[in-house]
Motif scaffolding. Structure first.
Motif, PDB file in Angstrom:
ATOM      1  N   VAL A 128       0.699  -1.076   0.113  1.00  0.00           N
ATOM      2  CA  VAL A 128      -0.025  -0.118  -0.192  1.00  0.00           C
ATOM      3  C   VAL A 128       0.999   1.340  -0.034  1.00  0.00           C
ATOM      4  CG1 VAL A 128      -1.635   1.296   1.229  1.00  0.00           C
ATOM      5  CG2 VAL A 128      -1.945  -1.213   0.981  1.00  0.00           C
ATOM      6  N   ALA A 129       2.000   1.154   0.815  1.00  0.00           N
ATOM      7  CA  ALA A 129       2.783   2.490   0.822  1.00  0.00           C
ATOM      8  C   ALA A 129       3.671   2.616  -0.572  1.00  0.00           C
ATOM      9  CB  ALA A 129       3.913   2.029   2.149  1.00  0.00           C
ATOM     10  N   GLY A 130       3.735   1.682  -1.275  1.00  0.00           N
ATOM     11  CA  GLY A 130       4.403   1.499  -2.596  1.00  0.00           C
ATOM     12  C   GLY A 130       5.993   1.570  -2.399  1.00  0.00           C
ATOM     13  N   VAL A 131       6.354   0.660  -1.210  1.00  0.00           N
ATOM     14  CA  VAL A 131       7.725   0.698  -0.653  1.00  0.00           C
ATOM     15  C   VAL A 131       8.037  -0.618  -0.663  1.00  0.00           C
ATOM     16  CG1 VAL A 131       8.714   1.047   1.386  1.00  0.00           C
ATOM     17  CG2 VAL A 131       7.704   3.083   0.503  1.00  0.00           C
ATOM     18  N   SER A 132       9.322  -1.140  -0.533  1.00  0.00           N
ATOM     19  CA  SER A 132       9.910  -2.389  -0.240  1.00  0.00           C
ATOM     20  C   SER A 132       9.828  -2.970   0.935  1.00  0.00           C
ATOM     21  CB  SER A 132      11.336  -2.574  -0.705  1.00  0.00           C
ATOM     22  OG  SER A 132      11.997  -3.832  -0.057  1.00  0.00           O
ATOM     23  N   GLU A 133       9.478  -4.157   1.483  1.00  0.00           N
ATOM     24  CA  GLU A 133       9.273  -4.409   2.627  1.00  0.00           C
ATOM     25  C   GLU A 133      10.356  -4.194   3.658  1.00  0.00           C
ATOM     26  OE1 GLU A 133       7.353  -8.381   2.866  1.00  0.00           O
ATOM     27  OE2 GLU A 133       7.181  -8.524   4.895  1.00  0.00           O
ATOM     28  N   GLY A 134      11.501  -4.395   2.971  1.00  0.00           N
ATOM     29  CA  GLY A 134      12.897  -4.194   3.738  1.00  0.00           C
ATOM     30  C   GLY A 134      12.884  -2.652   4.316  1.00  0.00           C
ATOM     31  N   THR A 135      12.394  -1.873   3.582  1.00  0.00           N
ATOM     32  CA  THR A 135      12.388  -0.648   3.824  1.00  0.00           C
ATOM     33  C   THR A 135      11.774  -0.315   5.165  1.00  0.00           C
ATOM     34  OG1 THR A 135      12.413   0.183   1.685  1.00  0.00           O
ATOM     35  CG2 THR A 135      11.927   1.941   3.181  1.00  0.00           C
ATOM     36  N   ILE A 136      10.661  -0.871   5.574  1.00  0.00           N
ATOM     37  CA  ILE A 136      10.129  -0.819   6.808  1.00  0.00           C
ATOM     38  C   ILE A 136      10.922  -1.368   8.002  1.00  0.00           C
ATOM     39  CG2 ILE A 136       7.912  -1.862   8.113  1.00  0.00           C
ATOM     40  CD1 ILE A 136       6.390  -2.013   5.530  1.00  0.00           C
ATOM     41  N   PHE A 137      11.662  -2.395   7.634  1.00  0.00           N
ATOM     42  CA  PHE A 137      12.498  -2.847   8.926  1.00  0.00           C
ATOM     43  C   PHE A 137      13.696  -2.117   9.017  1.00  0.00           C
ATOM     44  CE2 PHE A 137       9.628  -6.142   7.966  1.00  0.00           C
ATOM     45  CZ  PHE A 137       9.003  -6.601   9.257  1.00  0.00           C
ATOM     46  N   LYS A 138      14.115  -1.543   7.757  1.00  0.00           N
ATOM     47  CA  LYS A 138      15.201  -0.480   8.011  1.00  0.00           C
ATOM     48  C   LYS A 138      15.135   0.536   8.820  1.00  0.00           C
ATOM     49  CE  LYS A 138      19.422   0.091   5.521  1.00  0.00           C
ATOM     50  NZ  LYS A 138      20.087  -1.459   4.825  1.00  0.00           N
ATOM     51  N   HIS A 139      13.701   1.105   8.836  1.00  0.00           N
ATOM     52  CA  HIS A 139      13.569   2.392   9.506  1.00  0.00           C
ATOM     53  C   HIS A 139      13.082   1.842  10.899  1.00  0.00           C
ATOM     54  CE1 HIS A 139      14.276   5.506   6.733  1.00  0.00           C
ATOM     55  NE2 HIS A 139      13.509   4.647   5.868  1.00  0.00           N
ATOM     56  N   TYR A 140      12.195   0.967  11.016  1.00  0.00           N
ATOM     57  CA  TYR A 140      11.460   0.714  12.385  1.00  0.00           C
ATOM     58  C   TYR A 140      11.859  -0.495  12.928  1.00  0.00           C
ATOM     59  CZ  TYR A 140       8.532   4.305  10.483  1.00  0.00           C
ATOM     60  OH  TYR A 140       8.197   5.515   9.942  1.00  0.00           O
ATOM     61  N   GLY A 141      12.613  -1.399  12.286  1.00  0.00           N
ATOM     62  CA  GLY A 141      13.188  -2.264  13.152  1.00  0.00           C
ATOM     63  C   GLY A 141      12.173  -3.727  13.240  1.00  0.00           C
ATOM     64  N   THR A 142      10.976  -3.489  13.953  1.00  0.00           N
ATOM     65  CA  THR A 142      10.049  -4.476  14.086  1.00  0.00           C
ATOM     66  C   THR A 142       8.605  -3.676  13.819  1.00  0.00           C
ATOM     67  OG1 THR A 142       9.631  -3.725  16.434  1.00  0.00           O
ATOM     68  CG2 THR A 142      11.471  -5.388  15.977  1.00  0.00           C
ATOM     69  N   LYS A 143       7.788  -4.650  13.571  1.00  0.00           N
ATOM     70  CA  LYS A 143       6.445  -4.116  13.451  1.00  0.00           C
ATOM     71  C   LYS A 143       5.865  -3.414  14.385  1.00  0.00           C
ATOM     72  CE  LYS A 143       1.876  -6.402  12.183  1.00  0.00           C
ATOM     73  NZ  LYS A 143       0.898  -7.347  12.500  1.00  0.00           N
ATOM     74  N   GLU A 144       6.182  -4.064  15.593  1.00  0.00           N
ATOM     75  CA  GLU A 144       5.632  -3.205  16.908  1.00  0.00           C
ATOM     76  C   GLU A 144       6.286  -1.855  17.160  1.00  0.00           C
ATOM     77  OE1 GLU A 144       6.359  -4.782  20.819  1.00  0.00           O
ATOM     78  OE2 GLU A 144       4.598  -5.162  20.796  1.00  0.00           O
ATOM     79  N   ARG A 145       7.442  -1.734  16.607  1.00  0.00           N
ATOM     80  CA  ARG A 145       7.990  -0.264  16.642  1.00  0.00           C
ATOM     81  C   ARG A 145       7.254   0.655  15.804  1.00  0.00           C
ATOM     82  NH1 ARG A 145      13.483  -1.907  18.061  1.00  0.00           N
ATOM     83  NH2 ARG A 145      14.407  -0.957  16.199  1.00  0.00           N
ATOM     84  N   LEU A 146       6.838   0.309  14.661  1.00  0.00           N
ATOM     85  CA  LEU A 146       6.038   0.958  13.820  1.00  0.00           C
ATOM     86  C   LEU A 146       4.917   1.407  14.178  1.00  0.00           C
ATOM     87  CD1 LEU A 146       5.490   1.940  10.893  1.00  0.00           C
ATOM     88  CD2 LEU A 146       4.690  -0.169  10.036  1.00  0.00           C
ATOM     89  N   LEU A 147       4.183   0.340  15.046  1.00  0.00           N
ATOM     90  CA  LEU A 147       2.830   0.700  15.616  1.00  0.00           C
ATOM     91  C   LEU A 147       3.177   1.773  16.776  1.00  0.00           C
ATOM     92  CD1 LEU A 147      -0.145  -0.023  16.527  1.00  0.00           C
ATOM     93  CD2 LEU A 147       0.876  -1.380  18.175  1.00  0.00           C
ATOM     94  N   PHE A 148       4.034   1.654  17.445  1.00  0.00           N
ATOM     95  CA  PHE A 148       4.148   2.888  18.343  1.00  0.00           C
ATOM     96  C   PHE A 148       4.615   4.063  17.814  1.00  0.00           C
ATOM     97  CE2 PHE A 148       5.022  -1.075  21.601  1.00  0.00           C
ATOM     98  CZ  PHE A 148       3.794  -0.781  22.135  1.00  0.00           C
ATOM     99  N   SER A 149       5.346   4.089  16.799  1.00  0.00           N
ATOM    100  CA  SER A 149       5.722   5.448  16.161  1.00  0.00           C
ATOM    101  C   SER A 149       4.533   5.986  15.565  1.00  0.00           C
ATOM    102  CB  SER A 149       6.585   4.941  15.073  1.00  0.00           C
ATOM    103  OG  SER A 149       7.931   4.270  15.517  1.00  0.00           O
ATOM    104  N   VAL A 150       3.483   5.261  15.305  1.00  0.00           N
ATOM    105  CA  VAL A 150       2.232   5.763  14.702  1.00  0.00           C
ATOM    106  C   VAL A 150       1.203   6.403  15.743  1.00  0.00           C
ATOM    107  CG1 VAL A 150       0.043   5.028  13.867  1.00  0.00           C
ATOM    108  CG2 VAL A 150       2.083   4.526  12.624  1.00  0.00           C
ATOM    109  N   ILE A 151       1.463   5.707  16.997  1.00  0.00           N
ATOM    110  CA  ILE A 151       0.373   5.955  18.177  1.00  0.00           C
ATOM    111  C   ILE A 151       0.924   7.023  19.034  1.00  0.00           C
ATOM    112  CG2 ILE A 151      -0.758   5.068  20.313  1.00  0.00           C
ATOM    113  CD1 ILE A 151      -0.980   2.482  18.915  1.00  0.00           C
ATOM    114  N   ALA A 152       2.231   6.946  19.060  1.00  0.00           N
ATOM    115  CA  ALA A 152       2.862   7.889  20.155  1.00  0.00           C
ATOM    116  C   ALA A 152       2.309   9.459  20.013  1.00  0.00           C
ATOM    117  CB  ALA A 152       4.297   7.618  20.159  1.00  0.00           C
ATOM    118  N   PRO A 153       2.724   9.890  18.733  1.00  0.00           N
ATOM    119  CA  PRO A 153       2.360  11.389  18.771  1.00  0.00           C
ATOM    120  C   PRO A 153       0.950  11.533  18.756  1.00  0.00           C
ATOM    121  CG  PRO A 153       3.306  10.480  16.739  1.00  0.00           C
ATOM    122  CD  PRO A 153       3.085   9.315  17.475  1.00  0.00           C
TER     123      PRO A 153
END
Lengths: 222, 222
Positions: A49-74
């Motif tokens: 959906v993001a139009g991005v490689s799956e690896g890019t997600i983990f490059k930036h956020y490490g884990t799926k859970e950290r992506l979640l918290f990056s989204v919720i925290a703000p």
DNA sequence: AATAAAAGTAAGTAATCACTCACTCAAATA
DNA sequence: TATTTGAGTGAGTGATTACTTACTTTTATT
């Protein structure tokens, strides 16, 4: 484990320079998490959906859970401290005249913020239900700041005689928050409204203020 | 798809002769779904906790989703129709004297039922949030039976003058239900209480009845 | 006791999961 | 210009997923 992740993310929020792809990832994650839930969303789908490689997600956020918290925290940062400080101060100085007016303005303010961020609110509430450690982190946080800020306002309205003084301030605040959480969850999440009408907000304010008993007519006249 | 599954299960509820292993499966499923959520619970784990082969689960329930509905359906049947019929009739004939007493008894009755079935309530609410089709099935169901049953009671209390008649009955019922859902969700799910104290229930009844405004003191005397 | 039907099992299956790794490429730095 | 650095990639990885299938055991029926 997950304990300090949340705090760290809250701390480093403003120091984050996002790339274009990072923003696409976050946007896709919010949309998918809100619609299908965190557990039912795969990182592969987020990448698609993001139009991005799956690896890019983990490059930036490490884990799926950290992506979640990056989204919720703000969202949490905007939801609570603003509620407890800015919004209250603003509302309080603006309409000091009556309790009802204060309550009305504050409620409308928060409802507007949440309807503007409906998807984030959905993700937030759903994950709040599934994660005990998350709740344990947030409850003291909310239960400290919120009543602390409201206490003196409640007390002041008690002194002016507009607020009943036969019930402890903590109980009053808790009951209002209880009704509001019920209001928001049923409307935004269960009913899926994208807007809440003026009429419905007004009815909510009325209910909080007066309850359901007819106190205008004399009771002991039968 | 999932549309008629729920209705079929509701229909064939009483015609089901459960085996011992089936009961073990259902018990394990309730426990795990409540603790970790449906999506985070694997059928392998359910089988392990139930002390049963994984194949047995699929022998009886076909899919993981049908197991979920088999678990939730009886709870809903007890929660709503009983709420709308038996419990109301019972409460209404028992304590016809006052609105407050009626409300108090009814609320305590439902809170007791839900605290006795806390895990099922958790599963129910969580899945309600994730499944739109599920909501669409349930809302008409609840929004038909509940107001229908309460309407004449509310109207009666309006006539007796105990209930304010400047607000439509539907609005009153909706507001009470909104507060109650907020009350139950925050206490049972977010706070994770296994019991709710008499004091807290009494405070809730008070709030529903009176709101927060001090209506005993005259307002326009300044 | 013989037979049929239902309950239960264990070892699969293909698909999907979160995550890794070796790599390219572009831009900043030296 | 040469080199370093970090963003981005996509084909993997083993583990886990819901579910199936061929089979055995138990229970009910006659």
């Amino acid at each position: 484990m997950t304990n300090n992740i949340f705090e760290k993310l809250l701390a480093q929020l403003n120091t984050k320079p996002k790339t274009a792809k990072q923003e696409q990832i976050v946007e896709a994650a919010i949309q998918l998490f809100a619609a299908k839930g965190y557990a039912n969303t795969s990182t592969a789908e987020i990448a698609r959906v993001a139009g991005v490689s799956e690896g890019t997600i983990f490059k930036h956020y490490g884990t799926k859970e950290r992506l979640l918290f990056s989204v919720i925290a703000p969202f949490i940062r905007e939801l609570f401290p603003q509620l407890a400080r800015e919004a209250v101060e603003e509302t309080f100085t603006e309409d000091t005249q009556s309790l009802e007016q204060f309550l009305r303005t504050l409620i409308k303010n928060r409802i507007q913020f949440i309807t503007e961020n409906r998807e984030l609110f959905q993700v937030f509430v759903k994950e709040l239900m599934y994660r005990e450690e998350f709740r344990k982190k947030l409850f003291p946080f909310a239960m400290e700041y919120v009543p602390e800020t409201f206490k003196h306002i409640v007390d002041r309205f008690k002194e002016s005689g507009e607020l009943r003084d036969d019930i402890p301030s903590e109980t009053i605040i808790l009951n209002v928050l209880t009704f509001l959480s019920g209001f928001l969850i049923t409307r935004i999440i269960l009913r899926g409204s994208d807007t809440i009408s003026e009429k419905e907000m007004e009815e909510a304010v009325q209910f909080i203020m007066e309850g359901i008993r007819n106190s205008h007519k004399p009771e002991a006249n039968e």
